[in-house]
Design a protein around this motif. Structure first.
Motif, PDB file in Angstrom:
ATOM      1  N   TYR A 119       0.835  -1.181   0.000  1.00 10.02           N
ATOM      2  CA  TYR A 119       0.000   0.000   0.000  1.00 10.02           C
ATOM      3  C   TYR A 119       0.879   1.243   0.000  1.00 10.02           C
ATOM      4  N   PRO A 120       0.704   2.118  -1.006  1.00 14.33           N
ATOM      5  CA  PRO A 120       1.597   3.278  -1.108  1.00 14.33           C
ATOM      6  C   PRO A 120       1.563   4.112   0.179  1.00 14.33           C
ATOM      7  N   GLY A 121       2.668   4.686   0.537  1.00 12.59           N
ATOM      8  CA  GLY A 121       2.738   5.481   1.752  1.00 12.59           C
ATOM      9  C   GLY A 121       3.147   4.622   2.930  1.00 12.59           C
ATOM     10  N   SER A 123       3.981   1.608   2.743  1.00  9.38           N
ATOM     11  CA  SER A 123       5.116   0.823   2.271  1.00  9.38           C
ATOM     12  C   SER A 123       6.415   1.584   2.469  1.00  9.38           C
TER      13      SER A 123
END
Lengths: 293, 436
Positions: A119-121, A123
């Motif tokens: 999940y972006p951020g 991660s």
């Protein structure tokens, strides 16, 4: 595939000897670096620690710690705790407790779900503050080879998505994977009971459609989320925190390869869970006020 | 068993060339033969090149006639930008099959097969462990064509190993290589002025220096390593750490969703990011290198030092006005000349020729052997050539060829004019010019 047959290492005893040899071959530490091989960043972690965590630990939750001496001074140890709160504050508080109260403070690696790596951020951020994906091989390397402290929440998301009405009732402790990891790592298990996190961010409902829409692992309704927006994500109520470290359970005296004995693994997992549950009832029963302890 | 008669497939690749150069210096190695479709790109003294495609009957004849005991396969395509998907498949899957068939005839003397593979074997996914060990299988089926081919090629190698228990089969899974002479998508990517990343991701990266790659291959020839070994340098960096070390900016230009589409857009703009690399930019990957270290190999460079070496070369490249490397700008294979040098009785042969003997060759061939392990030193962070210490420049220039040295001399004269540097350049130049 056939490879693993050929790379298989014969008898059990040779494997143990070999694993010890391999421990000596870990990469050396490069003092110029501020980031570890796991992606933990001294700079980012220190910044968050000095600002947010320090404030929460001392002023907001007024953490009270018992039994910190049960965390060993050196060698690997697996810290096992109950888990609660929609965006759980308990992990950060346990890590901080070891840092603040222990005579030999050490960094604690906290295991997080694989979901966060994708999940972006999250991660990007989680490894920098000490998060490690909850893969058995990762836990084993940290415990056995690197002799570090590792924090796991065997309840996983089942613990954090449970509703306020179910507070302090432990969910299933996974499939006992944490016990197996500790046995393979030849490290003791330190059970921990945390009281306060349930009230700091109670979840009143889980909204399935919104969870699907955002792609998050769950979408709860808390006193501040979602109506206060991103700020509401960290809108903790000032509940009084009590953290109790319990006497360690040794796993290195259970025979040659105890992890092969699934019954033993399940028994140990059950015992650890029962200990924590018992301690939680005890602590909640003695508590006079949610806010003042 | 010690290797004496070595066959190298993929002689024109960087690794094949470097390995041949290393092996032919060793008097114990009787014969080095290279097969490849294309001519070698580095200067070789006694290695013989046979122009053969991946045809098993021809390779078998060579293996039998030369009584080859060790076959090193460096042919594997591990980067999908270097060739088309179809040719990569031909090379990786069919080529490996043919080569193994050629090694396994009834009259074959082959006792050892070294197969250069890649950490792409493990893939790169969300639920990967932080370090892959050799006995781990990838958690999901391969997604990209390249990874599928590598897995298939390794499957035929392990099959071969099972059927021939008397042959030592070494599989080396290399992490992403970095080095001035490598042409990979990561080299191109890290050469960009601004490094594009995926928004919200900071993957872990492990590299291996090109010098170490050659040394690991040599290690596998000199020692008997049965089984699979990971080869990646010590230390794992976050991508932002890599860009910091290179003195570059990173920018989250790729969106976290629809990354493939954005990458397709970038490839029109001239930057090709292959699918297996996109996965690495998202999730990162590291391998556990301790099994190889347990066999006695020690890496010359850590991942961090590898990146810092790349930075030095990138800095120099900006002055020299062209990217040095592409391996072989200074050397072209001429069959007649090579034949003459190897066979003619007129060539004066000396025992184990040292450096200057190379200049006997008409056409001023350069000393191609790149320097070995430079002294390690702490990082400074000057972004320009001008700020490099004199010793650093001198250490670097030993691997340059004549036109580069001349360019460097002009530049140094115009700028700092440091005497020690100028003197070092002059001495190198005079050595290169003077006939033997």
């Amino acid at each position: 595939m056939a490879e693993d047959v050929r790379t298989g290492l014969g008898g059990a005893s040779t494997e143990v000897a070999r694993r010890e040899d391999l421990r000596e071959l870990l990469p050396g530490i490069e003092p110029e670096r501020q980031v570890t091989d796991w992606g933990r960043s001294e700079r980012v972690e220190g910044l968050i620690d000095r600002t947010v965590v320090d404030f929460l630990y001392h002023l907001w939750f007024r953490c009270e710690v018992e039994g910190i001496e049960n965390v060993p001074d050196d060698g690997g140890a697996l810290i096992v705790s109950n888990h609660s709160g929609a965006l759980p504050p308990d992990a950060a508080m346990i890590v901080k407790a070891v840092k603040e109260e222990h005579t030999r403070p050490r960094p604690v690696h906290l295991t997080v779900e694989h979901f966060f790596k994708g999940y972006p951020g999250f991660s990007m951020l989680l490894p920098k503050i000490g998060g490690v994906a909850a893969h058995p091989a990762n836990v084993q390397r940290l415990l056995y080879d690197e002799r570090q402290l590792v924090l796991v929440f065997p309840e996983g998301r089942k613990g954090t998505e449970k509703l306020y009405k179910d507070r302090y009732r432990l969910r299933r402790f996974g499939r006992g994977g944490f016990v197996e990891a500790a046995m393979r790592g030849r490290a003791p298990i330190v059970p921990v009971a945390v009281v306060g996190a349930e009230e700091a961010m109670p979840a009143f409902a889980q909204i399935k459609p919104l969870q699907r829409l955002t792609g998050l692992i769950y979408f709860p309704i808390t006193p501040t989320w979602p109506h206060l927006g991103l700020f509401g994500m960290v809108g903790y109520l000032p509940a009084k925190f009590k953290i109790r470290f319990l006497p360690p359970v040794r796993t290195d005296d259970m025979g040659e390869e105890p992890w092969e004995d699934k019954a033993l693994v399940q028994t140990v997992a059950h015992d650890v869970r029962a200990t924590i549950q018992q301690e939680l009832y005890d602590m909640v029963g003695k508590r006079r006020s949610v806010w003042f302890g | 068993m010690s290797s004496k008669r070595v066959l190298i497939t993929g002689l024109s690749t960087y690794w094949g060339g470097r390995l041949a150069q290393g092996l032919e210096q060793d008097p114990d190695i009787e014969t080095v033969i290279g097969v490849d479709r294309r001519p070698p790109k580095v200067e070789l003294e006694r290695t013989e090149w046979v122009e053969v495609a991946d045809s098993h009957s021809l390779i078998r004849r060579i293996v039998q006639a030369a009584e080859i005991d060790t076959v090193v396969d460096t042919r594997l395509v591990v980067d999908s930008v270097v060739t088309s998907q179809r040719r990569a498949h031909e090379n990786n899957v069919i080529g490996t099959m043919n080569l193994l068939a050629a090694c396994s005839g009834p009259y074959s003397c082959v006792k050892k097969v070294v197969f250069k593979s890649s950490a792409h074997y493990y893939g790169c996914e969300q639920d990967d462990p932080a370090y892959f060990t050799e006995d781990m299988l990838r958690p999901h089926a391969p997604r990209t064509a390249l990874e599928r081919d590598i897995v298939e090629a390794e499957a035929s190698v392990s099959d071969f190993a099972e059927k021939h228990p008397d042959i030592t089969v070494t599989v080396l899974r290399f992490a992403n290589g970095l080095g001035p002479q490598l042409n990979t998508s990561h080299m191109r990517y890290l050469a960009l002025p601004v490094v594009p990343t995926i928004l919200g991701f900071d993957p872990r990266y492990q590299f291996v220096d090109s010098d170490d790659m050659a040394a690991v291959l040599e290690h596998a020839v000199r020692n008997d390593l049965d089984g699979v070994y990971n080869a990646g340098a010590d230390g794992v960096l976050a991508l932002t750490e890599v860009t910091d070390l290179l003195g570059k900016q990173w920018a989250p230009l790729l969106p976290p969703w629809g990354t493939g589409l954005a990458a397709a857009g970038l490839s029109r703009a001239g930057l090709r990011i292959p699918p297996e690399m996109l996965q690495q930019l998202r999730f990162g990957r590291a391998i556990d290198n301790r099994k190889l270290k347990a066999t006695g190999y020690r890496y010359h460079f850590t991942t961090r030092e590898t990146v810092m070496r790349l930075r030095e070369h990138q800095r120099i490249a900006t002055i020299l006005n062209r990217t040095r490397g592409r391996n072989g700008d200074g050397y072209r294979y001429e069959r007649e000349v090579e034949e003459f040098l190897r066979r003619s009785p007129s060539v004066v042969r000396r025992d184990r020729p040292a450096e200057p003997v190379k200049n006997v060759v008409p056409g001023g061939r350069r000393a191609a052997a790149p320097k070995r392990a430079r002294a390690r030193r702490p990082a400074a962070a000057p972004p320009e050539y001008d700020e490099l210490e004199a010793e650093e420049v001198i250490a670097l220039m030993r691997s340059f060829d004549t036109p580069d040295l001349e360019a460097l001399r002009r530049y140094e004269e115009g700028r700092a004019g440091r005497e020690s540097v100028l003197r070092a350049i002059d001495s190198l130049l005079s050595r290169a010019r003077s006939p033997a």
